[in-house]
Design an enzyme around this catalytic site. Structure first.
Site, PDB file in Angstrom:
ATOM      1  N   GLU A   1      43.255  32.620  34.409  1.00  0.00           N
ATOM      2  CA  GLU A   1      42.240  33.685  34.439  1.00  0.00           C
ATOM      3  C   GLU A   1      42.718  34.812  33.542  1.00  0.00           C
ATOM      4  O   GLU A   1      43.897  35.168  33.551  1.00  0.00           O
ATOM      5  CB  GLU A   1      42.032  34.278  35.848  1.00  0.00           C
ATOM      6  CG  GLU A   1      41.266  33.433  36.807  1.00  0.00           C
ATOM      7  CD  GLU A   1      41.092  34.102  38.176  1.00  0.00           C
ATOM      8  OE1 GLU A   1      41.002  35.348  38.251  1.00  0.00           O
ATOM      9  OE2 GLU A   1      41.055  33.361  39.161  1.00  0.00           O
TER      10      GLU A   1
ATOM     11  N   GLU B 117      46.221  32.620  43.627  1.00  0.00           N
ATOM     12  CA  GLU B 117      46.866  33.896  43.957  1.00  0.00           C
ATOM     13  C   GLU B 117      47.320  33.932  45.422  1.00  0.00           C
ATOM     14  O   GLU B 117      46.764  34.688  46.236  1.00  0.00           O
ATOM     15  CB  GLU B 117      45.920  35.061  43.649  1.00  0.00           C
ATOM     16  CG  GLU B 117      45.455  35.069  42.204  1.00  0.00           C
ATOM     17  CD  GLU B 117      44.648  36.311  41.834  1.00  0.00           C
ATOM     18  OE1 GLU B 117      44.343  37.123  42.718  1.00  0.00           O
ATOM     19  OE2 GLU B 117      44.351  36.473  40.631  1.00  0.00           O
TER      20      GLU B 117
HETATM   21  C1  BGP Z   1      41.137  37.580  40.352  1.00  0.00           C
HETATM   22  C2  BGP Z   1      40.496  36.610  41.322  1.00  0.00           C
HETATM   23  C3  BGP Z   1      39.091  36.267  40.975  1.00  0.00           C
HETATM   24  C4  BGP Z   1      38.270  37.383  40.375  1.00  0.00           C
HETATM   25  C5  BGP Z   1      39.053  38.245  39.386  1.00  0.00           C
HETATM   26  C6  BGP Z   1      38.331  39.480  38.892  1.00  0.00           C
HETATM   27  O1  BGP Z   1      42.238  38.196  40.902  1.00  0.00           O
HETATM   28  O2  BGP Z   1      41.230  35.412  41.401  1.00  0.00           O
HETATM   29  O3  BGP Z   1      38.516  35.673  42.097  1.00  0.00           O
HETATM   30  O4  BGP Z   1      37.568  38.084  41.317  1.00  0.00           O
HETATM   31  O5  BGP Z   1      40.294  38.619  39.939  1.00  0.00           O
HETATM   32  O6  BGP Z   1      38.660  40.606  39.652  1.00  0.00           O
HETATM   33  P1  BGP Z   1      37.592  41.482  40.428  1.00  0.00           P
HETATM   34  O7  BGP Z   1      36.593  40.517  40.937  1.00  0.00           O
HETATM   35  O8  BGP Z   1      38.337  42.137  41.527  1.00  0.00           O
HETATM   36  O9  BGP Z   1      37.085  42.464  39.441  1.00  0.00           O
END
Ligand code: BGP
Length: 462
Positions: free
Chosen positions: A364, A166
């Site tokens: 993801e 990202e």
């Molecule tokens: C994505 C990231 C991850 C992870 C995920 C879940 O954007 O790449 O590292 O954290 O989001 O989101 P959050 O942790 O903000 O709930």
């Protein structure tokens, strides 16, 4: 089987170094911005919980990889911690880090699981942040050196590399809408950081090509597809601008080799263009990845602004649009985001039609739920909502593949519940539940279900 996936489809999970490893005394790891913020900005994290322990992957990697094997994963993404490998970011290598990552990679291979290794997951070494982080052009070269070292140390076994996770986020969350250290709000500085991240990516890709090694180099993009409130000209324009600033601004340099012309015109008008040097455009134009990961969690719905933002205020892209709260939208109330699986099909079609049908995978996707222990029966979290979430998203992905999108796999976020950048352990995402007090892991119902999907290379009654 109603939804059968292509042969050799990647079924895996994703995590990152900072969110999973944790630190132990004497491990030689240098501080990164998260270690620093965990100590100095505790109020920024849910419950004041920082990343120092995380889910103890540093000490439990062997058992965790064994668990990954047990649920049948054929691929597994994590990242290398830059400040573990090179404690000050640009100097000596930490031999204990080399030993750790060698052991992780060897263990994954021994279990028949393909390591997918990312170089940068939001985790700037603190020593380099003190020199300005990615605002400082010298850090671009420090990143290229770090990438080269990783290829030399681990490139004999790792076949799938990713430069950034990202890449927009460190610029946007660190320098525009402050959620990550250094918690700055300044569009011009964010634009400079973004440009240097683009260059750092290009140089890391070049270093990979120069290494002459076998394998693929890629990048992991965060795509939030934009949907307008209506098809009025004003709403369509608002959607176009949201897409331009938050998706095309990074996808086009990374995947097409140039910034969108419209973006440069606007940034010139508002006097927010980053500094560049001769040769930057050529470098970007000459860089191509082999593989793209797409992180998808939610859509972005927008409308034309109803309350104009004063043009005398510091510039923000939201001058051109505002959030639209769609009546009846389905929400994940734990995370405060909309659930919209249809978007995965739309993204897949954009990959096919706008980005040259480049090979890609879902790197993801997942659902974070608060207080998951309430769904515990006989020691197992009965997360039927997660199974439903996966089924829906996978069915749209399946349709997209049938319609010709070149998708090679699906990685769920995440394997064992892990620490999150602001929410710490509030929302749980894993196939394994993590008991914070004991660090014990227990398989959730969704993990069992995923095992059956992998065994059958699909799911659903025909
Ligand atoms: C994505 C990231 C991850 C992870 C995920 C879940 O954007 O790449 O590292 O954290 O989001 O989101 P959050 O942790 O903000 O709930």
């Amino acid at each position: 089987m109603k939804y059968r996936f292509p042969e050799d489809f990647w079924w895996g999970t994703a995590t990152s170094a900072t969110q999973s490893e944790g630190r132990v005394a004497g491990d030689g790891k240098g501080e990164n911005i998260w270690d620093y913020a965990s100590e100095h900005f505790t109020e920024r994290f849910h419950g004041g919980v920082g990343c120092s322990e995380a889910s103890t992957f540093y000490t439990h990697y062997k058992e965790d990889i064994q668990r990954a094997k047990e649920i049948g994963l054929n691929s597994f993404r994590t990242s290398i911690s830059w400040s573990r490998l090179i404690p000050d970011g640009d100097g000596e290598v930490n031999p204990q880090a080399v030993a750790f990552y060698n052991a992780v990679i060897d263990e994954l291979q021994a279990q028949g699981i393909e390591p997918f290794i990312n170089l940068y997951h939001f985790d700037m070494p603190m020593a380099l942040q003190q020199k300005g982080g990615f605002e400082n052009r010298e850090v671009v070269d420090a990143f290229a050196r770090y990438a080269r070292l990783c290829y030399e140390l681990f490139g004999d076994r790792v076949r799938y590399w990713f430069t950034f996770n990202e890449p927009l986020i460190p610029a946007e969350a660190g320098y525009l809408h402050p959620r990550h250290y250094p918690y700055v709000s300044d569009f011009g500085r964010a634009a400079q950081v973004l440009h240097h991240i683009v260059l750092a990516h290009c140089k890391a890709v070049a270093a990979w090509r120069e290494s002459g090694r076998q394998g693929k180099i890629g990048i992991i993009m965060d795509v939030i597809p934009v949907y307008p409130r209506s098809d009025s000209e004003e709403d369509l324009q608002a959607a176009k601008m949201a897409d331009l600033f938050y998706t095309r601004s990074i996808n086009e340099p990374m995947l097409l080799g140039h910034y969108p012309e419209e973006l440069l015109t606007i940034l010139k008008e508002v006097d927010q263009l980053p500094q560049t040097q001769p040769g930057d455009c050529e470098l970007i134009a000459n860089t191509r990845v082999d593989l793209v990961g797409i992180n998808y969690y939610r859509p972005r719905r927008v409308k034309a602004r109803e309350t104009p933002l004063d043009a005398s205020q510091p510039f923000v892209p939201e001058r051109f649009f505002e959030e639209y709260i769609m009546p009846g939208r389905r929400m994940n109330t734990s995370r405060g985001i909309e659930i919209y699986p249809e978007a995965l099909y739309d993204i897949a079609m954009v990959m096919k039609n706008t980005y040259g049908n480049v090979p890609w995978f879902v790197s993801e996707n997942g659902i974070g739920i608060q207080d998951e222990e309430q769904f515990m029966v006989d020691g197992q979290v009965q997360d039927d909502y997660r199974i439903a979430f996966l089924q829906e998203h996978l069915s749209y992905l399946h349709q997209a593949i049938a319609d010709g999108s070149h998708c090679l796999g699906y990685h769920m976020w995440t394997f064992v519940d892990c620490w999150s950048w602001q929410n710490a352990y509030k929302n749980r995402y894993g196939f394994y539940r993590l008991d914070l007090a004991t660090q014990q892991r227990s398989l959730k119902k969704s993990g069992q279900w995923f095992r059956s999907v992998i065994d059958n290379n699909g799911f659903g009654e025909a």
